[in-house]
Design an enzyme around this catalytic site. Structure first.
Site, PDB file in Angstrom:
ATOM      1  N   HIS A  36       0.783  -1.598  -0.124  1.00  0.00           N
ATOM      2  CA  HIS A  36       0.074   0.297  -0.296  1.00  0.00           C
ATOM      3  C   HIS A  36       1.287   1.275  -0.128  1.00  0.00           C
ATOM      4  O   HIS A  36       0.471   2.035  -0.713  1.00  0.00           O
ATOM      5  CB  HIS A  36      -0.793   0.267   2.112  1.00  0.00           C
ATOM      6  CG  HIS A  36      -2.125  -1.037   0.599  1.00  0.00           C
ATOM      7  ND1 HIS A  36      -2.161  -2.160   1.034  1.00  0.00           N
ATOM      8  CD2 HIS A  36      -3.342  -0.281   0.648  1.00  0.00           C
ATOM      9  CE1 HIS A  36      -3.586  -1.865   0.986  1.00  0.00           C
ATOM     10  NE2 HIS A  36      -3.966  -0.888   0.580  1.00  0.00           N
ATOM     11  N   LYS A 101      -9.525  -7.748   8.114  1.00  0.00           N
ATOM     12  CA  LYS A 101      -9.775  -8.830   9.140  1.00  0.00           C
ATOM     13  C   LYS A 101      -9.722  -7.213   9.938  1.00  0.00           C
ATOM     14  O   LYS A 101      -9.191  -6.812  10.381  1.00  0.00           O
ATOM     15  CB  LYS A 101      -9.253  -9.226   9.606  1.00  0.00           C
ATOM     16  CG  LYS A 101      -9.657 -10.241  10.798  1.00  0.00           C
ATOM     17  CD  LYS A 101      -8.378 -11.092  11.322  1.00  0.00           C
ATOM     18  CE  LYS A 101      -6.749 -10.488  11.328  1.00  0.00           C
ATOM     19  NZ  LYS A 101      -5.181 -11.603  12.508  1.00  0.00           N
TER      20      LYS A 101
END
Length: 174
Positions: A36, A101
């Site tokens: 990212h 998650k």
């Protein structure tokens, strides 16, 4: 249980609501923290990404090496909140969805709404199950990041739950 083909259309995303159980089939990309950071660096430097972001679904995971006869090893989700600072910019550039998650921040929720996108929750500790859903895995970018490189996964019946939808629904707050 909703069966969805990836990449998702805006109509599919609009039909999803927090709490819906889904099975995903199609192409997803993996990207963790380091990937990212690199993606944002490319965007800021106006460098073309080595993959298409628009409409993609990014899984916050890094697949383990495959055992003989398998496309991938275990591939469990990482904590999504670690991508909170990156996700809104990627959503604004056309990212269709994410899988991870745990809860994501309010800024991500607003970005999901304004971009008609979705965040799916995967089950921590179920990496072997997710690995079995992977039919093909290919490293497509940032191989120097090793386990955090970007992989293109072909998945079949990948189970997830809509955690945050484009209507403001959020299973972590219901």
């Amino acid at each position: 249980m909703k069966e969805l083909k990836l990449p998702l259309t805006k109509e599919q995303i609009e039909g999803l609501h927090a709490g819906d159980s889904v099975l995903l089939t199609g192409t997803i990309l993996t990207a963790r923290d380091c990937a990212h950071k690199r993606i944002i660096e490319y965007i800021r430097a106006d460098k073309p990404l080595p993959f298409e972001l628009k409409g993609a679904t990014i899984y916050y995971a890094g697949p383990c090496p495959a055992k003989p006869g398998m496309a991938s090893g275990s591939c469990g989700p990482t904590t999504s909140a670690r991508m909170d600072s990156f996700a809104p910019a990627l959503l604004d550039l056309g990212l269709g969805g994410m899988i991870g998650k745990g809860e994501m921040c309010e800024e991500v929720a607003r970005a999901l709404e304004r971009n008609t996108a979705v965040y799916f929750a995967a089950i921590g500790g179920a990496g072997a199950l997710y690995g079995n859903s992977i039919k093909k895995s290919e490293c497509i970018a940032f191989d120097d990041l090793l386990s955090e490189a970007v992989h293109r996964l072909e998945v079949e019946n990948f189970p997830a739950v809509v955690a945050m939808d484009c209507h403001g629904g959020n299973i972590y707050r219901q």
